[in-house]
Write a protein that holds these residues in place. Structure first.
Motif, PDB file in Angstrom:
ATOM      1  N   GLU A 115      12.748  21.978   0.314  1.00  0.00           N
ATOM      2  CA  GLU A 115      14.205  22.013   0.169  1.00  0.00           C
ATOM      3  C   GLU A 115      14.757  23.429   0.336  1.00  0.00           C
ATOM      4  O   GLU A 115      15.870  23.618   0.829  1.00  0.00           O
ATOM      5  CB  GLU A 115      14.639  21.426  -1.175  1.00  0.00           C
ATOM      6  N   GLN A 116      13.980  24.451  -0.061  1.00  0.00           N
ATOM      7  CA  GLN A 116      14.425  25.828   0.135  1.00  0.00           C
ATOM      8  C   GLN A 116      14.554  26.140   1.625  1.00  0.00           C
ATOM      9  O   GLN A 116      15.533  26.750   2.062  1.00  0.00           O
ATOM     10  CB  GLN A 116      13.432  26.807  -0.504  1.00  0.00           C
ATOM     11  N   VAL A 117      13.555  25.725   2.383  1.00  0.00           N
ATOM     12  CA  VAL A 117      13.579  25.972   3.820  1.00  0.00           C
ATOM     13  C   VAL A 117      14.775  25.272   4.455  1.00  0.00           C
ATOM     14  O   VAL A 117      15.494  25.848   5.283  1.00  0.00           O
ATOM     15  CB  VAL A 117      12.269  25.494   4.470  1.00  0.00           C
ATOM     16  N   GLU A 118      15.012  24.036   4.068  1.00  0.00           N
ATOM     17  CA  GLU A 118      16.128  23.276   4.633  1.00  0.00           C
ATOM     18  C   GLU A 118      17.461  23.887   4.260  1.00  0.00           C
ATOM     19  O   GLU A 118      18.395  23.931   5.076  1.00  0.00           O
ATOM     20  CB  GLU A 118      16.042  21.825   4.165  1.00  0.00           C
ATOM     21  N   ILE A 119      17.576  24.394   3.043  1.00  0.00           N
ATOM     22  CA  ILE A 119      18.837  25.004   2.604  1.00  0.00           C
ATOM     23  C   ILE A 119      19.147  26.252   3.422  1.00  0.00           C
ATOM     24  O   ILE A 119      20.260  26.424   3.914  1.00  0.00           O
ATOM     25  CB  ILE A 119      18.786  25.325   1.101  1.00  0.00           C
ATOM     26  N   VAL A 120      18.160  27.148   3.571  1.00  0.00           N
ATOM     27  CA  VAL A 120      18.447  28.378   4.316  1.00  0.00           C
ATOM     28  C   VAL A 120      18.694  28.085   5.795  1.00  0.00           C
ATOM     29  O   VAL A 120      19.510  28.749   6.438  1.00  0.00           O
ATOM     30  CB  VAL A 120      17.324  29.432   4.140  1.00  0.00           C
ATOM     31  N   GLN A 121      18.021  27.087   6.324  1.00  0.00           N
ATOM     32  CA  GLN A 121      18.280  26.713   7.709  1.00  0.00           C
ATOM     33  C   GLN A 121      19.693  26.168   7.879  1.00  0.00           C
ATOM     34  O   GLN A 121      20.339  26.394   8.915  1.00  0.00           O
ATOM     35  CB  GLN A 121      17.260  25.676   8.178  1.00  0.00           C
ATOM     36  N   SER A 122      20.187  25.476   6.865  1.00  0.00           N
ATOM     37  CA  SER A 122      21.543  24.919   6.929  1.00  0.00           C
ATOM     38  C   SER A 122      22.613  26.006   6.899  1.00  0.00           C
ATOM     39  O   SER A 122      23.776  25.737   7.196  1.00  0.00           O
ATOM     40  CB  SER A 122      21.766  23.946   5.772  1.00  0.00           C
ATOM     41  N   LEU A 123      22.218  27.238   6.547  1.00  0.00           N
ATOM     42  CA  LEU A 123      23.182  28.331   6.434  1.00  0.00           C
ATOM     43  C   LEU A 123      23.312  29.149   7.713  1.00  0.00           C
ATOM     44  O   LEU A 123      23.973  30.184   7.705  1.00  0.00           O
ATOM     45  CB  LEU A 123      22.775  29.263   5.283  1.00  0.00           C
ATOM     46  N   ASN A 124      22.713  28.716   8.808  1.00  0.00           N
ATOM     47  CA  ASN A 124      22.798  29.490  10.041  1.00  0.00           C
ATOM     48  C   ASN A 124      24.243  29.776  10.444  1.00  0.00           C
ATOM     49  O   ASN A 124      24.580  30.899  10.825  1.00  0.00           O
ATOM     50  CB  ASN A 124      22.055  28.783  11.180  1.00  0.00           C
ATOM     51  N   GLY A 125      25.108  28.777  10.347  1.00  0.00           N
ATOM     52  CA  GLY A 125      26.515  28.991  10.681  1.00  0.00           C
ATOM     53  C   GLY A 125      27.173  29.968   9.736  1.00  0.00           C
ATOM     54  O   GLY A 125      27.973  30.830  10.157  1.00  0.00           O
ATOM     55  N   TRP A 126      26.838  29.873   8.465  1.00  0.00           N
ATOM     56  CA  TRP A 126      27.387  30.782   7.455  1.00  0.00           C
ATOM     57  C   TRP A 126      26.920  32.214   7.736  1.00  0.00           C
ATOM     58  O   TRP A 126      27.700  33.163   7.617  1.00  0.00           O
ATOM     59  CB  TRP A 126      26.939  30.333   6.064  1.00  0.00           C
ATOM     60  N   VAL A 127      25.659  32.362   8.110  1.00  0.00           N
ATOM     61  CA  VAL A 127      25.121  33.686   8.437  1.00  0.00           C
ATOM     62  C   VAL A 127      25.887  34.297   9.604  1.00  0.00           C
ATOM     63  O   VAL A 127      26.218  35.487   9.604  1.00  0.00           O
ATOM     64  CB  VAL A 127      23.615  33.600   8.762  1.00  0.00           C
ATOM     65  N   ALA A 128      26.190  33.468  10.606  1.00  0.00           N
ATOM     66  CA  ALA A 128      26.926  33.965  11.772  1.00  0.00           C
ATOM     67  C   ALA A 128      28.300  34.496  11.381  1.00  0.00           C
ATOM     68  O   ALA A 128      28.773  35.495  11.945  1.00  0.00           O
ATOM     69  CB  ALA A 128      27.076  32.847  12.807  1.00  0.00           C
ATOM     70  N   GLU A 129      28.935  33.875  10.417  1.00  0.00           N
ATOM     71  CA  GLU A 129      30.286  34.267  10.023  1.00  0.00           C
ATOM     72  C   GLU A 129      30.310  35.381   8.986  1.00  0.00           C
ATOM     73  O   GLU A 129      31.259  36.175   8.951  1.00  0.00           O
ATOM     74  CB  GLU A 129      31.035  33.052   9.467  1.00  0.00           C
TER      75      GLU A 129
END
Length: 418
Positions: free
Chosen positions: A75-89
């Motif tokens: 779940e940690q891996v999935e959570i950080v992967q889900s933040l790719n868009g957030w990281v871009a912004e």
């Protein structure tokens, strides 16, 4: 200073407090969270005495808080992967465009002829620039040089830190040229950090104040030895470590800039100041993503934070060696000098912990599991314990005897540690 994860040191690149002792009797250092202070009796500094009291006062939380070295939860891996868009912004804008970024060349004497200038004029200008740099560097005390070299060596081990970042599950640059925002951050961070070691290295070479062959040997050893990080694939641990390390490095370079200015080296003050500004931006990136993860998964993050505070992640420069320190004490001695010189101290570490506990609102976290609540209690209780131990350390330091510590970096001269 390089990080990846301090800070530390490093900084950086630097020392650490609280935690476990490693390899008793083997000459390895006592690891103490973010600030590693000497375990060698010959370097019985303020910090050395502080550690025993700190270890007793800051008892490790129950083992249930420790995430151990088990596989990273999916779940940690999935959570950080889900933040790719957030990281871009929210993170990528913190990286400066290459075209508007400073380069080491901007702060050092120019070795090439200006348009229309002759080779003789260029050589004369370069010689004058080097002479001015050396004049400023001449007034820098040996203890500040030791701290500067230690920080530079840690910065130069950047390949190890990028490798560690690319082992982190969920944020790694799997192809080496991935377009995913996490991968862009790692590469952009590396590109900006790479300038730090280059600039400090060239300054030290031109200054004539240090034994550059021994300094280069130390860089060589550190890259061969690598970086010891017990949970290298955990994205939560990695970003927490990054936040602490970047802030520690920022603090260290700010203090070095101040001390350099006090001793008349304005060039070095400016160099350390511009590097510190980079570290501050990088700290902002890691701090922001940690805050976001505390919103998304407060229980997982507070447990990871407690794990990091227990010292399960070592400093990036811990394994440095100049080839002559058979007892493995070089990093310990460097840390003791940084403490006494005021480049990175026990007080700075306490400020760091207090800052992040407040910034991430750890005390306000709700809905935690039993393990999460125990981790929260442990982390929130650290700052006052650190303050008390710091006071005890200073009281004991007032009664201590100074001892010499030798450094091959400064032609085997000695500096005094407490």
């Amino acid at each position: 200073m390089a990080k990846l994860g301090l800070a530390v040191g490093t900084s950086a690149r630097f020392s650490c407090f609280f935690s476990n002792k490693s390899d008793a009797g083997s000459g390895r250092a006592t690891r103490l969270g973010w600030i590693l202070f000497p375990a060698n009796p010959r370097c019985s500094s303020l910090a050395t005495r502080w550690t025993a009291a700190a270890a007793a006062a800051v008892e490790a939380p129950p083992r249930s808080v420790d995430m151990g070295c088990a596989p990273v939860p999916r779940e940690q891996v999935e959570i950080v992967q889900s933040l790719n868009g957030w990281v871009a912004e929210n993170m990528l804008p913190l990286l400066n465009p290459v075209e508007s970024s400073w380069q080491p060349h901007d702060f050092l004497p120019c070795s090439v002829a200006a348009p229309g200038a002759s080779e003789e004029e260029a050589l004369s200008a370069f010689t004058e620039g080097v002479a001015a740099l050396r004049m400023g560097a001449a007034g820098v005390p040996d203890e500040i040089l030791v701290c500067l070299v230690g920080n530079m060596v840690t910065e130069e081990a950047l390949p190890s830190y990028q490798s560690m970042g690319n082992r982190t599950e969920g944020t790694a640059d799997d192809t080496g040229a991935s377009s995913l925002p996490w991968a862009q951050w790692i590469r952009g961070w590396t590109a900006e950090e790479n300038r730090h070691g280059d600039l400090l290295n060239r300054y030290l070479y031109l200054s004539g104040r240090v034994d550059m062959r021994q300094v280069e040997t130390t860089v060589h050893h550190l890259l061969r030895n690598g970086m010891e990080m017990l949970v290298p694939k955990s994205p939560y641990h990695s970003v927490i470590y990054g936040a602490f390390q970047e802030r520690a490095t920022f603090v260290s370079h700010v203090h070095t800039a101040r001390l350099a200015g006090q001793h008349g080296d304005q060039a070095l003050a400016k160099i350390c100041g511009v590097i510190a500004a980079d570290e501050k931006r990088h700290e902002a990136g890691y701090t922001r993503v940690c805050a976001k993860l505390f919103e998304v998964d407060p229980d997982g993050m507070v447990r990871a934070l407690a794990h990091v505070m227990r010292g399960k992640v070592t400093m990036p420069g811990l394994l440095m060696s100049d080839g002559r320190d058979a007892d493995g004490s070089l990093f310990e001695r460097f840390s003791a000098v940084a403490q006494r010189a005021g480049v990175y101290t026990a007080r700075d570490y306490g400020d760091l912990v207090e800052h992040f506990v407040r910034r991430w609102r750890v005390a306000e976290l709700a809905g935690l599991s039993g393990e999460g609540r125990r981790a929260q209690e442990y982390v929130c209780g650290l700052p006052p314990k650190i303050r008390r131990m710091e006071e005890l350390a200073h009281q004991r330091a007032a009664r201590s005897e100074l001892r010499p510590a030798r450094f091959s970096w400064i032609f085997d001269r000695h500096v005094m540690v407490g």
